[in-house]
Scaffold this motif. Structure first.
Motif, PDB file in Angstrom:
ATOM      1  N   PRO A 112       0.836  -1.214   0.000  1.00  0.00           N
ATOM      2  CA  PRO A 112       0.000   0.000   0.000  1.00  0.00           C
ATOM      3  C   PRO A 112       0.865   1.257   0.000  1.00  0.00           C
ATOM      4  CG  PRO A 112      -0.064  -1.082   2.145  1.00  0.00           C
ATOM      5  CD  PRO A 112       0.614  -2.033   1.201  1.00  0.00           C
ATOM      6  N   LEU A 127      -4.581   6.858  -1.868  1.00  0.00           N
ATOM      7  CA  LEU A 127      -4.098   5.579  -1.376  1.00  0.00           C
ATOM      8  C   LEU A 127      -4.174   4.563  -2.503  1.00  0.00           C
ATOM      9  CD1 LEU A 127      -3.209   3.682   0.962  1.00  0.00           C
ATOM     10  CD2 LEU A 127      -5.648   3.268   1.390  1.00  0.00           C
ATOM     11  N   VAL A 129      -3.446   0.597  -3.603  1.00  0.00           N
ATOM     12  CA  VAL A 129      -3.225  -0.777  -3.140  1.00  0.00           C
ATOM     13  C   VAL A 129      -3.198  -1.665  -4.374  1.00  0.00           C
ATOM     14  CG1 VAL A 129      -4.096  -2.692  -1.765  1.00  0.00           C
ATOM     15  CG2 VAL A 129      -4.379  -0.348  -0.939  1.00  0.00           C
ATOM     16  N   VAL A 174      -4.776  -0.560   6.472  1.00  0.00           N
ATOM     17  CA  VAL A 174      -4.026  -0.331   5.237  1.00  0.00           C
ATOM     18  C   VAL A 174      -3.476   1.097   5.162  1.00  0.00           C
ATOM     19  CG1 VAL A 174      -4.161  -0.255   2.725  1.00  0.00           C
ATOM     20  CG2 VAL A 174      -5.288  -2.090   3.968  1.00  0.00           C
ATOM     21  N   THR A 175      -4.329   2.088   5.422  1.00  0.00           N
ATOM     22  CA  THR A 175      -3.875   3.485   5.331  1.00  0.00           C
ATOM     23  C   THR A 175      -2.804   3.776   6.364  1.00  0.00           C
ATOM     24  OG1 THR A 175      -6.104   4.098   4.611  1.00  0.00           O
ATOM     25  CG2 THR A 175      -4.629   5.883   5.240  1.00  0.00           C
ATOM     26  N   ALA A 178       0.461   2.251   5.238  1.00  0.00           N
ATOM     27  CA  ALA A 178       1.087   3.048   4.175  1.00  0.00           C
ATOM     28  C   ALA A 178       1.709   4.315   4.742  1.00  0.00           C
ATOM     29  CB  ALA A 178       0.043   3.390   3.113  1.00  0.00           C
TER      30      ALA A 178
END
Length: 247
Positions: A112, A127, A129, A174-175, A178
């Motif tokens: 990510p 973002l 992925v 996920v964010t 990252a």
């Protein structure tokens, strides 16, 4: 095609154009591209034709790649295709600006990635992925709005707020993952000496400016163009001399 400048790369020749995004002096609208949006398609087309007139053979049928703001959606992509028809393309591909930046940075598509693209009149945080856009925020604010060239507080706060919002609304990790890895910073704003330190302090996370950040999206699109030229569908289009407008 940005709010401030139009940049063009041609295979085998590199960057052939880096010019202010303004049409003929007697145009009805002085700036046909505003806040990343095409507000006058005919004027933008005339601008592109005028700027590229000396760089392209009149009988050329080029394959064209256009970088697009993520949140401007299908409407912008259709307008962009309408604009570049002035170049008589055999096909038109569109790529989100953030994805082009990631390509230019040779970022690992399997992990990510947060991309912050700070332009003259529009800033986006995206973002990615698996190379695909899964979340994005934008603000109609950029370096061209700075009253004091040394004061980027409002701009940095806007970017921090967008990323913070993405983290809070993401029900997965996920964010956050990252962000902890560090976000890529592109666009002319990445060259502002005070912006990166403010973003790092506000987010408590690393920020890495892409090499030559003001041309990162263009270089990424160039890489995509090189790959597209090798695609069987494009080679078939070249042989027949015609093809669909696609993205």
């Amino acid at each position: 095609m940005g709010s401030s400048r139009t940049r063009v790369w041609i295979a085998g020749r590199g960057v052939v154009l880096d010019a202010p995004a303004v049409p003929f002096p007697d145009a009805r609208i002085v700036h046909p591209i505003q806040r990343g949006a095409i507000v006058d398609v005919p004027a933008t087309a005339r601008m592109l034709d005028r700027l590229l007139g000396d760089h392209m053979p009149r009988r050329a049928r080029p394959l064209v790649v256009v970088t697009t703001p993520v949140l401007h959606g299908p409407a912008y992509r259709e307008q962009a295709r309408a604009v570049v028809r002035v170049l008589r393309p055999r096909a038109v591909l569109t790529v989100p600006t953030a994805r082009a930046v990631a390509l230019a940075a040779d970022a690992d598509p399997g992990r990510p990635l947060l991309v912050a693209d700070i332009g003259a009149r529009l800033s986006e945080v995206v973002l990615l992925v698996g190379g695909a856009v899964v979340d994005a925020r934008s603000t109609a604010l950029g370096t061209g709005d700075l009253v004091d060239a040394d004061d980027c507080e409002e701009l940095s706060e806007a970017v921090v707020a967008m990323i913070t919002s993405m983290v809070r609304q993401d029900r997965t990790a996920v964010t956050t993952t990252a962000l902890k890895r560090g976000a890529l910073l592109a666009g002319g704003g990445a060259l502002h000496p005070g912006l990166v330190p403010r973003l790092v302090a506000g987010l408590r996370a690393p920020m890495t400016a892409v090499r030559e950040p003001h041309t990162a999206a263009l270089r990424g699109a160039a890489g995509l163009l090189r790959s597209a030229h090798a695609h069987p569908a494009v080679r078939a289009t070249s042989r027949t001399g015609c093809g669909p407008m696609s993205s």
